[in-house]
Motif scaffolding. Structure first.
Motif, mmCIF file in Angstrom:
data_model
loop_
_atom_site.group_PDB
_atom_site.id
_atom_site.type_symbol
_atom_site.label_atom_id
_atom_site.label_comp_id
_atom_site.label_asym_id
_atom_site.label_seq_id
_atom_site.Cartn_x
_atom_site.Cartn_y
_atom_site.Cartn_z
ATOM 1 N N THR A 106 0.812 -1.349 -0.021
ATOM 2 C CA THR A 106 0.069 0.062 -0.082
ATOM 3 C C THR A 106 0.978 1.348 -0.172
ATOM 4 N N GLU A 107 2.051 1.281 0.720
ATOM 5 C CA GLU A 107 2.845 2.422 0.804
ATOM 6 C C GLU A 107 3.557 2.791 -0.449
ATOM 7 N N THR A 108 3.855 1.760 -1.001
ATOM 8 C CA THR A 108 4.678 1.881 -2.287
ATOM 9 C C THR A 108 3.857 2.206 -3.499
ATOM 10 N N GLU A 109 2.546 1.615 -3.434
ATOM 11 C CA GLU A 109 1.630 1.737 -4.294
ATOM 12 C C GLU A 109 1.113 3.574 -4.470
ATOM 13 N N HIS A 110 1.287 3.813 -2.970
ATOM 14 C CA HIS A 110 0.552 5.314 -2.887
ATOM 15 C C HIS A 110 1.926 6.252 -3.618
ATOM 16 N N LEU A 111 3.040 5.921 -3.386
ATOM 17 C CA LEU A 111 4.332 6.319 -3.958
ATOM 18 C C LEU A 111 4.247 6.761 -5.640
ATOM 19 N N ILE A 112 3.766 5.439 -6.163
ATOM 20 C CA ILE A 112 3.812 5.533 -7.559
ATOM 21 C C ILE A 112 2.605 6.036 -8.264
ATOM 22 N N GLN A 113 1.480 6.066 -7.557
ATOM 23 C CA GLN A 113 0.309 6.565 -8.400
ATOM 24 C C GLN A 113 0.253 7.818 -8.898
ATOM 25 N N ASN A 114 0.956 8.766 -8.507
ATOM 26 C CA ASN A 114 0.863 10.120 -9.085
ATOM 27 C C ASN A 114 2.202 9.888 -10.374
#
Length: 586
Positions: free
Chosen positions: A512-520
């Protein structure tokens, strides 16, 4: 081309020796040295005969010293020629297989994925390593050495006949027995070598598959069962090698026995001739040397012929790969400055095998900059759609166009470089992060890679690694987490600046944390680019311009998220199943 194992296959032999053309001067020198060795070898017994009959019997010390010097010079020259011959033939063999291995690997990289679907990787490794080393023996111990041995045999027999033709006939009486033994050995060892090559292929295939899949082996506690399988394969490989060694253990003593028979006949006939003053002692001494020199190349000839034969078997296997027609055709030459990114599938049918269609009559259009999402159950044909867009596989019927042009009209490397695919299962080579992103593309600078890493949000974790961008991720990125490997794949896609982007649920294996990083970063990557998203989580594709629902290779529904929900059909059922089953209010 089938590997027949026929050492006299002219076309195959010619094809192998065509690789020696760039080194033809050295090849000719090897031939000259081979002829020189054949001529120099019988001179030593002849000089010994001359020395015994003309100097030793007459106690002529000056003549003896003179002949000793002459033989020393001859032995030195023969040693020098032998050294250069051995070095040159081995150098030639290694140079040929270097070029051949280069061509084989280059050909393998151009094969369609369909070929790798049906061919074990271990088999290809055996062909490009073990089989090619066997071909090298064709030059170092094969045809050139065989010709040299035959010339040496002919030269020795000529010297023997010149010295005493009657004695020559006597000592060569056992020769037919040797020829019969050699033929039997040749046929037996050929079969044994073929079995060895087959077993080593199985061994390499097993090792490659099980070392690669070690995680599964240990996860399901299959170590004992897989070890038992390996022991069985290893046992068969040992048995094949022992069988080949057994033939050698029989053949070489037989040659020694026949050689001893020739020596016995020499002693019997020679003693009688000496007592009758019909022959000189020097001839007897020289014939002892001739017999030893004669039987050595004959004994080795069968072994070298099988070396040549196995080299031709290996060459047949290697050229069988080279001759495969599973190569993606690259007849297109179109390379515009930049693609717009319009995609059209027009009544596309596709099958991996014969008429078992994976995609059935697929048609859709995607404007430049639009986003298409493909959804459906496993095996619906989602991955096949992006595979044929990249021309990893060729369609059976219909057409696929980019910017209104059939994709087969584009130069293949240009087409693939214009499409960036980020897969769920990221593959990283055992190399630095920098090289895994750059992939040997010299047009990509270190500054571009750092900038892309910063945009993706990966620069911070990369800088924490020992060596930063020079950190070796090891095989398949084993020293990185799944999320970190996925971030590197996003950097790789970003620096290539593609016009078409394919995301195979690229965030499904990311926490979840990494996914948040790459969404943008994903949104930035998708800006002004045509994007195809293979979606397993429907929450990630609600803003797509077009969503296609696939089932068993057919388009069941097409439209936007809201349009498909209103249809209350396939998409709505998938949506309800995915969200309502986990208690999420729709």
């Amino acid at each position: 081309m089938a590997a027949t194992g026929n050492a006299l296959d002219i076309s195959l032999t010619r094809r192998v020796f065509n690789y020696a053309k760039p080194y033809k001067i050295r090849f000719y020198w090897a031939v000259v040295l081979t002829i020189s060795l054949a001529i120099l070898a019988p001179l030593r017994p002849y000089l010994v005969e001359y020395t015994v009959d003309n100097y030793i019997l007459f106690n002529d010390m000056n003549g003896l010293v003179m002949m000793t010097v002459a033989m020393t010079i001859l032995i030195s020259a023969q040693t020098l020629v032998q050294y250069n011959h051995t070095y040159l033939t081995n150098w030639l063999g290694q140079s040929v297989i270097k070029d051949l291995r280069r061509d084989v690997f280059n050909h393998i990289t151009q094969l369609r994925l369909k070929y790798f679907d049906n061919t074990p990787i271990g088999t290809l490794i055996t062909r490009t390593v073990s089989d090619l080393e066997t071909i090298a023996d064709v030059f170092s111990e094969g045809l050139i050495s065989i010709v040299g041995d035959i010339l040496q045999i002919v030269t020795i027999i000529a010297f023997m006949v010149y010295a005493d033709w009657k004695l020559t006939l006597v000592v060569l009486t056992p020769m037919p027995l040797l020829l019969i033994a050699t033929y039997i050995f040749k046929e037996a060892i050929k079969s044994a070598f073929q079995q060895v090559r087959a077993e080593v292929t199985k061994l390499n295939t097993f090792l490659q598959e099980h070392i690669t899949g070690m995680f599964i082996t240990q996860l399901f506690s299959r170590e004992k069962q897989e070890f038992d399988k390996f022991k069985a394969i290893n046992k068969r490989y040992r048995k094949a090698n022992i069988q080949s060694n057994w033939y050698y253990s029989i053949f070489f003593p037989v040659v020694e026995i026949i050689s001893a028979m020739s020596l016995g006949l020499l002693v019997w006939w020679g003693s009688k001739e000496i007592l009758q003053n019909e022959i000189s002692p020097g001839v007897i001494v020289s014939f002892i040397m001739y017999i030893n020199m004669l039987y050595r190349p004959i004994r080795e000839l069968a072994d070298k012929f099988n070396t040549l034969q196995m080299g031709m078997v290996s060459a047949g296997r290697v050229f069988e790969i080279m001759d495969t027609d599973e190569v993606t055709e690259n007849k297109g030459s179109l390379q515009p400055d930049r693609l717009k990114g319009e995609i059209e599938f027009d009544h596309v049918w596709f099958a991996y095998n014969d008429e078992q269609y994976i995609l059935r009559d697929i048609s859709f259009k995607l404007k430049a900059g639009e986003t298409l999402a493909l959804v459906g159950a496993t095996g619906a044909g989602k991955s096949s759609t992006i595979n044929i867009l990249n021309r990893f596989y060729e369609i059976s019927k219909g057409s696929v166009k980019v910017d209104g042009v059939d994709i087969r009209e584009y130069e293949l490397s240009f087409l693939r470089s214009s499409i960036a695919t980020v897969l769920q299962d990221v593959f990283l080579f055992s190399d630095s992060i920098y090289n895994n992103i750059k992939l040997k593309n010299d047009t990509i600078s270190h500054a571009q890679i750092r900038e892309a890493a910063r945009e993706v949000g990966a620069e911070e974790f990369i800088n924490r690694l020992p060596g930063g961008f020079d950190y070796n991720v090891m095989e398949r990125g084993s020293t990185l987490s799944a999320g970190q490997a996925q971030l590197i794949s996003f950097i790789r896609a970003l620096v290539y600046d593609p016009r078409i982007l394919v995301l195979d649920e690229a965030t499904s294996s990311v926490d979840t944390e990494t996914e948040h990083l790459i969404q943008n970063a994903i949104l930035k990557l998708m800006e002004n680019r045509t994007t195809i998203v293979i979606a397993h989580r429907l929450s990630t594709i609600q803003h797509a311009d077009k969503i296609i629902v696939l089932d068993k290779g057919e388009i069941k529904e097409m439209g936007t998220h809201q349009e498909l929900l209103k249809l209350n059909g396939w998409y709505k059922r998938l949506y309800d199943l995915q969200f309502n089953s986990v208690g999420i209010k729709v």
